[in-house]
Design a protein around this motif. Structure first.
Motif, mmCIF file in Angstrom:
data_model
loop_
_atom_site.group_PDB
_atom_site.id
_atom_site.type_symbol
_atom_site.label_atom_id
_atom_site.label_comp_id
_atom_site.label_asym_id
_atom_site.label_seq_id
_atom_site.Cartn_x
_atom_site.Cartn_y
_atom_site.Cartn_z
ATOM 1 N N SER A 46 -8.674 -2.031 2.617
ATOM 2 C CA SER A 46 -9.871 -1.752 3.408
ATOM 3 C C SER A 46 -10.808 -2.959 3.428
ATOM 4 O O SER A 46 -11.354 -3.324 4.474
ATOM 5 C CB SER A 46 -10.584 -0.525 2.841
ATOM 6 N N ALA A 47 -10.975 -3.598 2.284
ATOM 7 C CA ALA A 47 -11.827 -4.794 2.205
ATOM 8 C C ALA A 47 -11.238 -5.938 3.042
ATOM 9 O O ALA A 47 -11.973 -6.664 3.719
ATOM 10 C CB ALA A 47 -11.994 -5.231 0.751
ATOM 11 N N ASP A 64 -5.507 4.103 -5.291
ATOM 12 C CA ASP A 64 -6.919 3.924 -4.926
ATOM 13 C C ASP A 64 -7.280 2.445 -4.832
ATOM 14 O O ASP A 64 -7.952 2.013 -3.888
ATOM 15 C CB ASP A 64 -7.834 4.613 -5.936
ATOM 16 N N ALA A 65 -6.813 1.657 -5.797
ATOM 17 C CA ALA A 65 -7.128 0.222 -5.811
ATOM 18 C C ALA A 65 -6.509 -0.491 -4.612
ATOM 19 O O ALA A 65 -7.164 -1.329 -3.969
ATOM 20 C CB ALA A 65 -6.642 -0.404 -7.116
ATOM 21 N N LYS A 66 -5.259 -0.185 -4.290
ATOM 22 C CA LYS A 66 -4.600 -0.846 -3.151
ATOM 23 C C LYS A 66 -5.261 -0.466 -1.831
ATOM 24 O O LYS A 66 -5.395 -1.305 -0.936
ATOM 25 C CB LYS A 66 -3.107 -0.486 -3.099
ATOM 26 N N ILE A 67 -5.663 0.786 -1.699
ATOM 27 C CA ILE A 67 -6.326 1.221 -0.469
ATOM 28 C C ILE A 67 -7.674 0.532 -0.327
ATOM 29 O O ILE A 67 -8.025 0.046 0.758
ATOM 30 C CB ILE A 67 -6.450 2.758 -0.428
ATOM 31 N N LYS A 68 -8.440 0.427 -1.413
ATOM 32 C CA LYS A 68 -9.728 -0.273 -1.373
ATOM 33 C C LYS A 68 -9.533 -1.752 -1.046
ATOM 34 O O LYS A 68 -10.285 -2.329 -0.262
ATOM 35 C CB LYS A 68 -10.468 -0.114 -2.702
ATOM 36 N N GLU A 69 -8.517 -2.354 -1.647
ATOM 37 C CA GLU A 69 -8.210 -3.759 -1.391
ATOM 38 C C GLU A 69 -7.863 -3.980 0.084
ATOM 39 O O GLU A 69 -8.358 -4.918 0.719
ATOM 40 C CB GLU A 69 -7.036 -4.166 -2.281
ATOM 41 N N THR A 92 0.785 4.065 -2.844
ATOM 42 C CA THR A 92 0.481 5.447 -2.470
ATOM 43 C C THR A 92 1.524 6.397 -3.052
ATOM 44 O O THR A 92 1.179 7.482 -3.524
ATOM 45 C CB THR A 92 0.406 5.585 -0.939
ATOM 46 N N ASP A 140 -4.837 5.708 -9.812
ATOM 47 C CA ASP A 140 -5.722 4.541 -9.737
ATOM 48 C C ASP A 140 -5.084 3.381 -8.978
ATOM 49 O O ASP A 140 -5.764 2.631 -8.283
ATOM 50 C CB ASP A 140 -6.124 4.076 -11.137
ATOM 51 N N VAL A 175 0.833 -1.199 0.000
ATOM 52 C CA VAL A 175 0.000 0.000 0.000
ATOM 53 C C VAL A 175 0.870 1.253 0.000
ATOM 54 O O VAL A 175 0.582 2.214 -0.719
ATOM 55 C CB VAL A 175 -1.006 -0.010 1.172
#
Length: 99
Positions: free
Chosen positions: A90-91, A83-88, A75, A80, A71
């Motif tokens: 978070s999930a 954003d994708a790594k942060i969403k991943e 960052t 994108d 992450v």
């Protein structure tokens, strides 16, 4: 799943993680043996709790490694990818909290 070609964040802790996983595996085999031998329910539940805690420790270490390596790198890259790594991440945190 998106997998980087660069080494994963846990690469420096791999031996420790494998040791913890082998310990958890042994605990699960012990639980199976306890059930097979008709051990008292509460004693089995105590061991299930210990095995669960061992796996949670592995999960938290992997999460920490992921945040500080994957992450953090995404960052720095921004856009994108970040954003994708942060969403991943978070999930993944949400899955851990729900379990």
């Amino acid at each position: 799943m998106n997998h980087d070609v660069t080494p994963h964040g846990y690469v420096n802790n791999k031996d420790e993680l494998l040791k913890r996983l082998r310990r958890a595996e042994g605990q699960v085999r012990g639980i199976q043996r306890m059930v097979d031998e008709d051990v008292y329910c509460i004693d089995i539940l105590t061991q299930v709790s210990a095995a669960t805690k061992a796996l949670e420790t592995v999960a938290l270490q992997l999460l920490d490694d992921h945040l500080s390596h994957c992450v953090a790198a995404a960052t720095r890259e921004g856009g994108d990818v970040a954003d994708a790594k942060i969403k991943e991440a978070s999930a993944a945190i949400a899955r851990l909290v729900r379990s």
